[in-house]
Scaffold this motif. Structure first.
Motif, PDB file in Angstrom:
ATOM      1  N   LEU A  55     -69.527  86.279  76.650  1.00 28.68           N
ATOM      2  CA  LEU A  55     -69.208  85.985  75.246  1.00 28.68           C
ATOM      3  C   LEU A  55     -68.893  84.505  75.047  1.00 28.68           C
ATOM      4  O   LEU A  55     -69.188  83.936  73.989  1.00 28.68           O
ATOM      5  CB  LEU A  55     -68.038  86.849  74.782  1.00 28.68           C
ATOM      6  CG  LEU A  55     -68.284  88.360  74.773  1.00 28.68           C
ATOM      7  CD1 LEU A  55     -67.100  89.087  74.141  1.00 28.68           C
ATOM      8  CD2 LEU A  55     -69.577  88.724  74.057  1.00 28.68           C
ATOM      9  N   LEU A  58     -72.214  82.883  74.874  1.00 30.27           N
ATOM     10  CA  LEU A  58     -72.871  83.314  73.638  1.00 30.27           C
ATOM     11  C   LEU A  58     -72.317  82.540  72.452  1.00 30.27           C
ATOM     12  O   LEU A  58     -73.067  82.102  71.573  1.00 30.27           O
ATOM     13  CB  LEU A  58     -72.661  84.816  73.434  1.00 30.27           C
ATOM     14  CG  LEU A  58     -73.515  85.486  72.357  1.00 30.27           C
ATOM     15  CD1 LEU A  58     -74.988  85.465  72.732  1.00 30.27           C
ATOM     16  CD2 LEU A  58     -73.046  86.922  72.146  1.00 30.27           C
ATOM     17  N   GLU A  59     -71.019  82.332  72.434  1.00 35.07           N
ATOM     18  CA  GLU A  59     -70.387  81.573  71.361  1.00 35.07           C
ATOM     19  C   GLU A  59     -70.906  80.142  71.323  1.00 35.07           C
ATOM     20  O   GLU A  59     -71.140  79.580  70.246  1.00 35.07           O
ATOM     21  CB  GLU A  59     -68.869  81.571  71.551  1.00 35.07           C
ATOM     22  CG  GLU A  59     -68.119  80.789  70.498  1.00 35.07           C
ATOM     23  CD  GLU A  59     -66.636  80.761  70.744  1.00 35.07           C
ATOM     24  OE1 GLU A  59     -65.865  80.958  69.782  1.00 35.07           O
ATOM     25  OE2 GLU A  59     -66.223  80.541  71.915  1.00 35.07           O
ATOM     26  N   LEU A  66     -72.783  86.013  68.396  1.00 28.94           N
ATOM     27  CA  LEU A  66     -71.399  86.401  68.653  1.00 28.94           C
ATOM     28  C   LEU A  66     -70.782  87.012  67.403  1.00 28.94           C
ATOM     29  O   LEU A  66     -70.026  87.987  67.477  1.00 28.94           O
ATOM     30  CB  LEU A  66     -70.579  85.198  69.113  1.00 28.94           C
ATOM     31  CG  LEU A  66     -69.133  85.536  69.445  1.00 28.94           C
ATOM     32  CD1 LEU A  66     -69.039  86.312  70.745  1.00 28.94           C
ATOM     33  CD2 LEU A  66     -68.277  84.270  69.535  1.00 28.94           C
TER      34      LEU A  66
END
Length: 227
Positions: A55, A58-59, A66
């Motif tokens: 994550l 992904l951010e 996200l």
């Protein structure tokens, strides 16, 4: 990763947790321009496995995705970390070195496992491409202490995941995994080798390959953090 705007769900692919099986079954419902199924050389990121994005990454790389993890129904499959480790070792050896763990001696397996464990104990190595399959499971479901993936299913209960998707998809999906599909006929025919004597589905692999000092450090440092 599978993202469906039409059905408002995200499947986050945690390495070595039946993610490939689930992703293949859900691919018909993926409706994004990026397939998230390839290795890409991205500016500022280098070689990146888009199929296995934490994550945090992904951010940084796909913030709009996200946001969907946060807003849509988000799913992930998790696994006992002691069973996941030897599976990750086999995958790393096959992908990075072209070696079959079934042909290696116990001393060779131990040496490789110790090297990986030492690197995992150094946080700076977590994003190394050859350690993709060892990334912490918690990093795929939590970001800065907040859990974003709301539906977590143990590897042994993929039937629960099928039931969950039956409620949001127009047709049923199956996540059945062929038994020993990766071994192939040649592996089954040649008889037991070192990897068979330390079955990668059992936690005693951990005790066989890791010396006591590293095992103690890892138990206190790695696994409580979500490996």
């Amino acid at each position: 990763m599978i993202v469906s705007d039409a059905h408002r769900f995200v499947f986050v692919h945690v390495p070595k947790c039946a993610g490939t099986t689930v992703r293949h079954a859900l691919t018909p419902f993926h409706d994004q321009a990026e397939a998230f199924d390839r290795i890409a050389d991205l500016p500022g990121e280098g070689e990146t496995d888009l199929a296995h994005l934490t994550l945090r990454r992904l951010e940084r790389m796909f913030p709009e995705m996200l946001d969907k993890v946060d807003r849509y129904a988000a799913f992930a499959v998790l696994r006992d970390p002691l069973a996941r480790f030897p599976s990750s070792m086999g995958e790393r050896l096959a992908l990075q070195d072209g070696r079959d763990i079934g042909h290696m001696t116990l001393s060779e397996i131990r040496r490789e496992a110790r090297g990986v464990l030492e690197r995992l104990l150094d946080d700076g190595e977590i994003d190394a491409p050859d350690l993709t399959h060892f990334q912490r499971q918690c990093d795929f479901v939590r970001l800065r202490g907040r859990r974003l993936v709301d539906h977590l299913v143990p590897l042994e209960r993929l039937d629960l995941l099928e039931d969950a998707f039956a409620k949001i998809l127009p047709r049923a999906v199956s996540f059945a995994q062929p038994h020993n599909a990766r071994l192939g006929p040649s592996r089954r025919a040649r008889g037991p080798g070192p990897a068979d004597r330390i079955s990668p589905t059992q936690a005693h692999v951990w005790r066989r390959v890791a010396p006591t000092g590293i095992r103690r450090r890892a138990a206190n440092t790695l696994f409580p953090r979500g490996y």
